[in-house]
Design a protein around this motif. Structure first.
Motif, mmCIF file in Angstrom:
data_model
loop_
_atom_site.group_PDB
_atom_site.id
_atom_site.type_symbol
_atom_site.label_atom_id
_atom_site.label_comp_id
_atom_site.label_asym_id
_atom_site.label_seq_id
_atom_site.Cartn_x
_atom_site.Cartn_y
_atom_site.Cartn_z
ATOM 1 N N ALA B 29 0.796 -1.062 -0.059
ATOM 2 C CA ALA B 29 -0.091 -0.101 0.025
ATOM 3 C C ALA B 29 0.857 1.034 -0.071
ATOM 4 O O ALA B 29 0.316 2.358 -0.539
ATOM 5 C CB ALA B 29 -1.013 -0.087 1.191
ATOM 6 N N ILE B 30 1.959 1.490 0.700
ATOM 7 C CA ILE B 30 2.881 2.315 0.735
ATOM 8 C C ILE B 30 3.395 2.559 -0.580
ATOM 9 O O ILE B 30 3.630 3.647 -1.161
ATOM 10 C CB ILE B 30 3.988 2.069 1.865
ATOM 11 N N ALA B 31 3.908 1.245 -1.367
ATOM 12 C CA ALA B 31 4.253 1.366 -2.549
ATOM 13 C C ALA B 31 3.455 2.306 -3.557
ATOM 14 O O ALA B 31 3.856 2.971 -4.402
ATOM 15 C CB ALA B 31 4.646 0.123 -3.303
ATOM 16 N N ALA B 32 2.236 1.634 -3.332
ATOM 17 C CA ALA B 32 0.983 2.494 -4.461
ATOM 18 C C ALA B 32 1.104 3.794 -4.202
ATOM 19 O O ALA B 32 0.895 4.589 -5.022
ATOM 20 C CB ALA B 32 -0.188 1.662 -4.131
ATOM 21 N N ASN B 151 11.635 13.966 2.954
ATOM 22 C CA ASN B 151 11.059 13.003 3.951
ATOM 23 C C ASN B 151 9.622 13.232 4.362
ATOM 24 O O ASN B 151 9.077 12.097 4.564
ATOM 25 C CB ASN B 151 12.044 13.110 5.115
ATOM 26 N N GLN B 152 9.398 14.528 4.445
ATOM 27 C CA GLN B 152 8.076 14.682 5.192
ATOM 28 C C GLN B 152 7.010 14.028 4.101
ATOM 29 O O GLN B 152 5.816 13.519 4.292
ATOM 30 C CB GLN B 152 7.684 16.010 5.215
ATOM 31 N N ALA B 153 7.486 14.225 2.629
ATOM 32 C CA ALA B 153 6.528 13.828 1.732
ATOM 33 C C ALA B 153 6.438 12.382 1.526
ATOM 34 O O ALA B 153 5.521 11.843 1.420
ATOM 35 C CB ALA B 153 6.931 14.317 0.176
ATOM 36 N N ILE B 154 7.614 11.552 1.863
ATOM 37 C CA ILE B 154 7.564 10.294 1.748
ATOM 38 C C ILE B 154 6.903 9.912 3.004
ATOM 39 O O ILE B 154 6.156 8.968 2.947
ATOM 40 C CB ILE B 154 9.235 9.754 1.848
ATOM 41 N N ALA B 155 7.053 10.432 4.080
ATOM 42 C CA ALA B 155 6.268 10.052 5.286
ATOM 43 C C ALA B 155 4.707 10.059 5.185
ATOM 44 O O ALA B 155 4.110 9.150 5.633
ATOM 45 C CB ALA B 155 6.576 10.984 6.549
ATOM 46 N N GLN B 156 4.313 11.008 4.459
ATOM 47 C CA GLN B 156 2.618 11.204 4.140
ATOM 48 C C GLN B 156 2.399 9.852 3.404
ATOM 49 O O GLN B 156 1.283 9.399 3.691
ATOM 50 C CB GLN B 156 2.523 12.343 3.297
ATOM 51 N N CYS B 157 3.353 9.336 2.405
ATOM 52 C CA CYS B 157 2.711 8.137 1.805
ATOM 53 C C CYS B 157 2.646 6.894 2.743
ATOM 54 O O CYS B 157 1.847 6.235 2.558
ATOM 55 C CB CYS B 157 3.762 7.870 0.505
ATOM 56 N N ILE B 158 4.010 7.134 3.549
ATOM 57 C CA ILE B 158 3.780 5.839 4.510
ATOM 58 C C ILE B 158 2.734 6.101 5.523
ATOM 59 O O ILE B 158 1.757 4.853 5.554
ATOM 60 C CB ILE B 158 5.159 6.004 5.504
ATOM 61 N N GLN B 159 2.257 6.948 6.111
ATOM 62 C CA GLN B 159 1.149 7.328 6.934
ATOM 63 C C GLN B 159 -0.275 6.819 6.096
ATOM 64 O O GLN B 159 -0.858 5.913 6.704
ATOM 65 C CB GLN B 159 1.023 8.703 7.411
ATOM 66 N N LYS B 160 -0.446 7.291 4.798
ATOM 67 C CA LYS B 160 -1.520 6.716 4.070
ATOM 68 C C LYS B 160 -1.734 5.375 3.547
ATOM 69 O O LYS B 160 -2.657 4.613 4.046
ATOM 70 C CB LYS B 160 -1.523 7.654 2.815
#
Lengths: 412, 412
Positions: B29-32, B151-160
């Motif tokens: 899901a994080i990859a997506a 990093n914040q932008a990547i973090a948002q993907c992870i959280q989602k």
């Protein structure tokens, strides 16, 4: 101390490559020296006891300090036993070919130099030295000031035993000073000491963990729980709850808090309370427990996080296993916790979800012990999460390095 | 930071019990989310690059900072690959009956909460998060200030991705402040953080190791050696010595010092020197080496303990394997060392006596790598001696607890 460290580091290379037979011979040679030195050991110990008495040490401490003939027997027996254990050093695991054509495996190797800091009991000198030696490590031992003469006498036997076999005497060194600064130095020289194992009271261990600049394998509290599930067998539940609390009080794997499922509490707790009261255990409980056991005192928040090491038990009624697990993970010390249940599913989940170094089903917490687990010996019980959890035997004093076998392989 | 820690601790219980399928779904899901967020990632990264340029970062640093489409592809590929790795959590090893009748085994369990402190490359955010998640740990990531927007932008993907699967978002948290004090706090709260993995320059790692009150899994230097024995195959020796130095310069598993047995030095070194000089490697040698290679500079004591990470190589002639091993154990960094020999006996002894996290026979030091070893991934290479040595993969982010199965067993 730096000089001691330097010598230990040098000696560690020799112990690391000593083969199993040589290390075993050294252990037996030390045992022979102890046998010969019985009069000298008793004499040195008498000096410590005399000093202890004049410094007003209490009877319990003096008892721990005393080197009776039986205790010397135990030290000798201990050396024989460690000699008979399998040697973990050099074992290669999982050696396999990987796609590049190299073989990759893991070899068990000593940690290097171990510092042991302990309190009164002089027999720890032999226990610790024998385990470190067998696992291929050099060791620096720093015992309590009250047992200094006894430790020196034991150290002499060790040095003689090592010398007789041709191993460097610096493989086992006993710090000769009772200066507190020596401990401060020992835990701050990562260039010479690879790991510290403190054994003693909570104050000592907390101080060392706080100040150490070297990794510490430690054991803090033993706040152990037994959870009696509503799907438990009543007979097993009662037997284990009584054994875990009353088999011995002053040990880290004794139960300190009993959690009981609400569905069986009213029926089972009065019987249990009677058993405890017959043996003389003071009970402290949550309000539901106090309603069921008229003699129980009200437990405070503090009770849930206290290691009594005494005939005192706190008891709490919980609604389900989930509540029990949350209580254990929050208030426990991640040492040893046991569920009593006949439910396959609950046992399976309890094993996975309780974050403790030993997690049990239908067994007394008192089994959390290197000997009971078949390690053959133990240097302590770790409540840490990295490196080693639970009873630490010979393997816990080693780590694994990678070995790679190629035939001229290069990275493309 | 304390609030972050508290939330991570809470989340860690959920990740620890999440089953393999759920964790894999979260990774995918994080990859997506990364795939969908490409424009946002590029935009955030442009902010970091712009700031970096105006702060005068050099070209190499700006290059490491950039999130190209190819690097986003790699992050997505990384998540897919970690999802495909076997899950170490819950594995029970060595479950056996002991004399008392209980069964004792060891279950692999997550460490809990891992703090990762790293420098510029934003893709580390995904690498670290995916490994921690798969191994059942919660993680707090603290990247470099220069990559904060990325990093914040990547973090948002992870959280989602986590939210989509129903795992707590606090399982992966990225520290939002670039305040240095935040690092100081992160490494001082053992109640919330179980282990720290610093990734970056030596200065960062030394500072963290010195100040941490939480265990640290770290990698300091990579001063790797190749020892060419007189019983080596000449062709393999030359190929490996060239590969280990010149395959890549700026990596920790590159050879920095070459040790050559005196019996073959005069014959083999000139050929080797020519190969190095053709590629443009500067040679620094002991006096014997300087006699054999006219262009070599004289090596100083410092050269033997320097990680060049550059086309520079120090070379020393030694009398025998024993001298080579003593040199390696004294001047090396216990990272990776290789012997080139056809001698069974010397290979056997070298493997045992060299105290490094990877010890090799007839293979290039460049193989010391989690992927080459078949770990599937690596969070770093540990030069520590306790817990994990060498490449640290999923297993290195776990430890083992004891499990005990009984049937009403009590201690007699």
């Amino acid at each position: 101390m730096h000089e001691l460290g330097r010598k230990a580091r040098e000696a560690s290379a020799w112990v690391a490559k000593a083969d199993t037979g040589l290390k075993n011979k050294a252990l037996l040679a030390i045992a022979a020296e102890l046998e010969t030195a019985r009069p000298a050991l008793r004499q040195a110990n008498a000096v410590d006891l005399e000093n202890g008495r004049s410094r007003g040490l209490d009877a319990a401490l003096l008892d721990r300090l005393e080197l009776t003939d039986a205790r010397i027997d135990t030290m000798i027996e201990n050396l024989n036993q460690v000699a008979s254990l399998p040697d973990p050093v050099g074992t290669i695991d999982d050696l396999k070919y990987v796609p590049s054509g190299i073989q990759v495996g893991k070899m068990r190797v000593p940690l290097g130099v171990i510092g042991i800091i302990y309190e009164s009991r002089p027999n720890v000198t032999i226990e610790a030295a024998s385990l470190c030696l067998k696992s291929g490590n050099a060791v620096i031992l720093r015992g309590g000031s009250e047992s200094i003469a006894s430790n020196q006498a034991i150290a002499q036997c060790i040095q003689k035993g090592l010398a007789a076999i041709g191993l460097p005497e610096a493989a086992v060194q006993v710090v000769e000073t009772t200066d507190r600064q020596a401990v401060g130095t020992l835990i701050s020289i990562p260039e010479y000491v690879d790991v510290i194992v403190p054994r003693g009271g909570k104050g000592l261990i907390e101080r060392i963990s706080r100040d150490a600049r070297v990794p510490v394998i430690k054991h803090l509290d033993g706040i152990c729980h037994v959870y009696i599930d509503d799907l438990a067998d009543r007979e097993k539940a009662v037997a284990i709850a009584v054994n875990a609390k009353t088999h011995r009080y002053g040990v880290c794997n004794a139960m300190e808090t009993l959690l009981v499922n609400r569905a069986v509490a009213a029926d089972w707790l009065p019987e249990l309370a009677q058993r405890y009261q017959e043996i003389g255990v003071e009970l402290r409980g949550c309000s539901e427990v106090c309603d069921l056991i008229p003699d129980a005192l009200a437990a405070t928040e503090d009770d849930w996080q206290t290691e009594y090491l005494a005939p005192v038990l706190s008891i709490k009624v919980v609604g389900d296993m989930g509540e029990a697990i949350r209580h254990i993970n929050r208030y426990g010390s991640h040492h040893t916790d046991s569920i009593i249940t006949e439910s396959y599913t609950r046992g399976r989940d309890f094993l996975r979800e309780v974050d403790s170094s030993s997690v049990m089903i239908n067994a007394s917490t008192r089994f959390a012990d290197g000997f009971e687990y078949g390690l053959g010996a133990e240097i302590g019980i770790s409540t840490d999460k990295i490196h080693a959890r639970g009873p630490v035997g010979l393997e816990g004093l080693t780590s694994q390095k990678y070995v790679v076998l190629g035939d001229g392989h290069i990275r493309k």
